[in-house]
Design a protein around this motif. Sequence first.
Motif, short mmCIF file in Angstrom:
data_model
loop_
_atom_site.label_atom_id
_atom_site.label_comp_id
_atom_site.label_asym_id
_atom_site.label_seq_id
_atom_site.Cartn_x
_atom_site.Cartn_y
_atom_site.Cartn_z
N LYS A 133 -38.66 -57.82 40.64
CA LYS A 133 -39.56 -58.94 40.29
C LYS A 133 -39.19 -60.21 41.06
CE LYS A 133 -40.07 -56.90 35.69
NZ LYS A 133 -40.41 -57.08 34.29
N CYS B 139 -42.56 -55.27 43.27
CA CYS B 139 -43.60 -54.23 43.35
C CYS B 139 -44.96 -54.90 43.36
CB CYS B 139 -43.50 -53.28 42.16
SG CYS B 139 -42.07 -52.19 42.32
N GLY C 293 -34.72 -47.20 29.48
CA GLY C 293 -33.83 -48.36 29.51
C GLY C 293 -32.77 -48.19 28.44
N THR D 278 -40.53 -47.98 27.02
CA THR D 278 -41.72 -47.18 27.32
C THR D 278 -41.35 -45.76 27.73
OG1 THR D 278 -42.70 -49.21 28.11
CG2 THR D 278 -43.83 -47.16 28.69
N THR D 279 -40.38 -45.63 28.64
CA THR D 279 -39.96 -44.30 29.05
C THR D 279 -39.01 -43.75 28.01
OG1 THR D 279 -40.14 -45.03 31.33
CG2 THR D 279 -38.92 -42.99 30.96
N ASP E 164 -40.89 -61.78 42.92
CA ASP E 164 -42.03 -62.72 42.96
C ASP E 164 -41.93 -63.77 41.87
OD1 ASP E 164 -44.07 -61.39 40.62
OD2 ASP E 164 -42.67 -60.00 41.55
N SER F 243 -34.53 -51.86 29.57
CA SER F 243 -35.96 -51.64 29.39
C SER F 243 -36.74 -52.84 29.92
CB SER F 243 -36.25 -51.45 27.89
OG SER F 243 -37.62 -51.31 27.69
N GLY F 244 -37.78 -52.57 30.68
CA GLY F 244 -38.64 -53.65 31.16
C GLY F 244 -38.31 -54.19 32.53
N LYS G 227 -38.36 -50.05 36.24
CA LYS G 227 -37.93 -48.77 36.83
C LYS G 227 -39.14 -47.86 37.08
CE LYS G 227 -35.23 -48.00 33.26
NZ LYS G 227 -35.43 -49.27 32.56
N SER G 228 -39.97 -47.69 36.05
CA SER G 228 -41.12 -46.80 36.21
C SER G 228 -42.14 -47.39 37.18
CB SER G 228 -41.77 -46.53 34.85
OG SER G 228 -40.82 -45.94 33.98
N THR G 229 -42.25 -48.71 37.19
CA THR G 229 -43.17 -49.35 38.13
C THR G 229 -42.74 -49.05 39.57
OG1 THR G 229 -43.48 -51.14 36.54
CG2 THR G 229 -44.24 -51.56 38.78
N1 LIG Z 1 -44.07 -59.80 38.22
C1 LIG Z 1 -43.65 -58.55 38.35
N2 LIG Z 1 -43.73 -57.70 37.28
C2 LIG Z 1 -43.29 -56.44 37.44
C3 LIG Z 1 -42.73 -55.98 38.66
N3 LIG Z 1 -42.33 -54.70 38.50
C4 LIG Z 1 -42.65 -54.37 37.22
N4 LIG Z 1 -43.22 -55.41 36.58
C5 LIG Z 1 -43.72 -55.42 35.19
O1 LIG Z 1 -42.65 -55.24 34.26
C6 LIG Z 1 -43.11 -54.56 33.09
C7 LIG Z 1 -42.17 -53.43 32.71
O2 LIG Z 1 -42.17 -52.43 33.73
P1 LIG Z 1 -41.74 -50.90 33.50
O3 LIG Z 1 -41.84 -50.26 34.84
O4 LIG Z 1 -42.51 -50.30 32.36
O5 LIG Z 1 -40.22 -51.05 33.05
P2 LIG Z 1 -39.12 -49.91 32.80
O6 LIG Z 1 -37.87 -50.39 33.43
O7 LIG Z 1 -39.63 -48.59 33.24
O8 LIG Z 1 -38.97 -49.96 31.21
P3 LIG Z 1 -38.55 -48.79 30.17
O9 LIG Z 1 -39.34 -47.57 30.50
O10 LIG Z 1 -38.93 -49.37 28.84
O11 LIG Z 1 -37.08 -48.59 30.29
C8 LIG Z 1 -44.55 -54.10 33.43
O12 LIG Z 1 -45.45 -54.99 32.79
C9 LIG Z 1 -44.63 -54.24 34.93
O13 LIG Z 1 -45.94 -54.52 35.38
C10 LIG Z 1 -42.68 -56.91 39.77
O14 LIG Z 1 -42.22 -56.61 40.88
N5 LIG Z 1 -43.14 -58.17 39.55
#
Ligand SMILES: Nc1nc2c(ncn2[C@@H]2O[C@H](COP(=O)(O)OP(=O)(O)OP(=O)(O)O)[C@@H](O)[C@H]2O)c(=O)[nH]1
Length: 349
Positions: free
Chosen positions: A151, A179, A256, A236-237, A153, A204-205, A208-210
């Motif tokens: 993130k 991303c 997470g 979420t995951t 950005d 979490s958050g 990772k999945s993104t």
């Molecule tokens: N601004 C911004 N938001 C992002 C970026 N990458 C992911 N996000 C946001 O972050 C939030 C969480 O992303 P996930 O990919 O679900 O996070 P995770 O790490 O897989 O979380 P868990 O599965 O809960 O462990 C989502 O709303 C994404 O859109 C990024 O590069 N920039």
Amino acid sequence: MRIKEYGFKGDLSKYENSGKEVARIIATYRDKYEIVCNRGFGLASIKRGCFYDNPNSVYPTTGDFVLIEWNETGDSMITETLKRTSSFSRVATSGDKNREIHKQHEQLVAANFDYIFIMQSLNNNFNLRRLERYLTLSWESGAIPVVILTKSDLVENATEYVREVEKIAIGVDVYAISCKTREGLEDIEKYFQKGNTFVFLGSSGVGKSTLVNTLYGKDVMKTSEIREEDSRGRHTTTSRNLIMLPNGGMIIDTPGMRELGMWDVSQGLDKTFGDVEQYLGKCKFTNCTHTNEPGCRILEAIEAGELSEERFRSYIKLQNEAKYNNDSESYLKEKREKFKKIAKYNRGK
Ligand SMILES: Nc1nc2c(ncn2[C@@H]2O[C@H](COP(=O)(O)OP(=O)(O)OP(=O)(O)O)[C@@H](O)[C@H]2O)c(=O)[nH]1
Ligand SMILES: [Mg+2]
């Protein structure tokens, strides 16, 4: 040979006439596994007789290579977990903290990966102490850690964060990516080569999945918005999945983690804290506690600004935790005896 594409580097001819197949676990559920092997994809269960009666049996996790008895129409049976090249586990604690009756058990997160992507996001999740913890466990796993700050950005000075991490993550590649804007993605694409397996770790958050979806070019994992009040994710995951990217690299996306305890991490500590360890064993007294003794190399180095006091403190903290986890009984005994001595000393004053 599908199993080779899925990263199996061993000798398949060994198993040719055994009636068994080499398979890789690509997802782990409560008591079922999703597998892939040269016969195809399918579900599998543990063959009880092979695991329950054998005290040395290793239960499989996502990423493991296993031997199976293939069943075309139902569950295949897993008879053995093959030797791992790397594995990552965390300590799960159950019991009552206050009454010193913890029970620790090792929970395996993933196995047989080449790189660990340690991920922290640049909004509220950035934490150097937590990073040290992840680095230590990663070095211990047998794979190569890479730090990914996500993130980018959302901040203006991502490169400053990268520099800060580089100072503590000695010998580790560090990247800031987004991303959303795709900034920095080109730099990490080079890792995702055919046959390589990656594990994504982080709270979490953090995204990772993104990142899995972005690298894949399509939504293969569910993602969700973080909570507005505290920027935390929503877990979420929930299962551990191995995803094959179109370019042949594989990612194990993990949920997470809420807690990340230390297990046996002696090697991991050496590597993560090389800057601290170089001073150890050089003090005037062999039993130096590095608190107030004359001729203490650690205290001298801190005084001279050669070693950061914070780094030394987190080294001690993680070391104590690891010691505690390895052998909580003797650790607590040692601690009680130390306090007894202090009490005795105070009474005598
Ligand atoms: N601004 C911004 N938001 C992002 C970026 N990458 C992911 N996000 C946001 O972050 C939030 C969480 O992303 P996930 O990919 O679900 O996070 P995770 O790490 O897989 O979380 P868990 O599965 O809960 O462990 C989502 O709303 C994404 O859109 C990024 O590069 N920039
Ligand atoms: Mg996720």
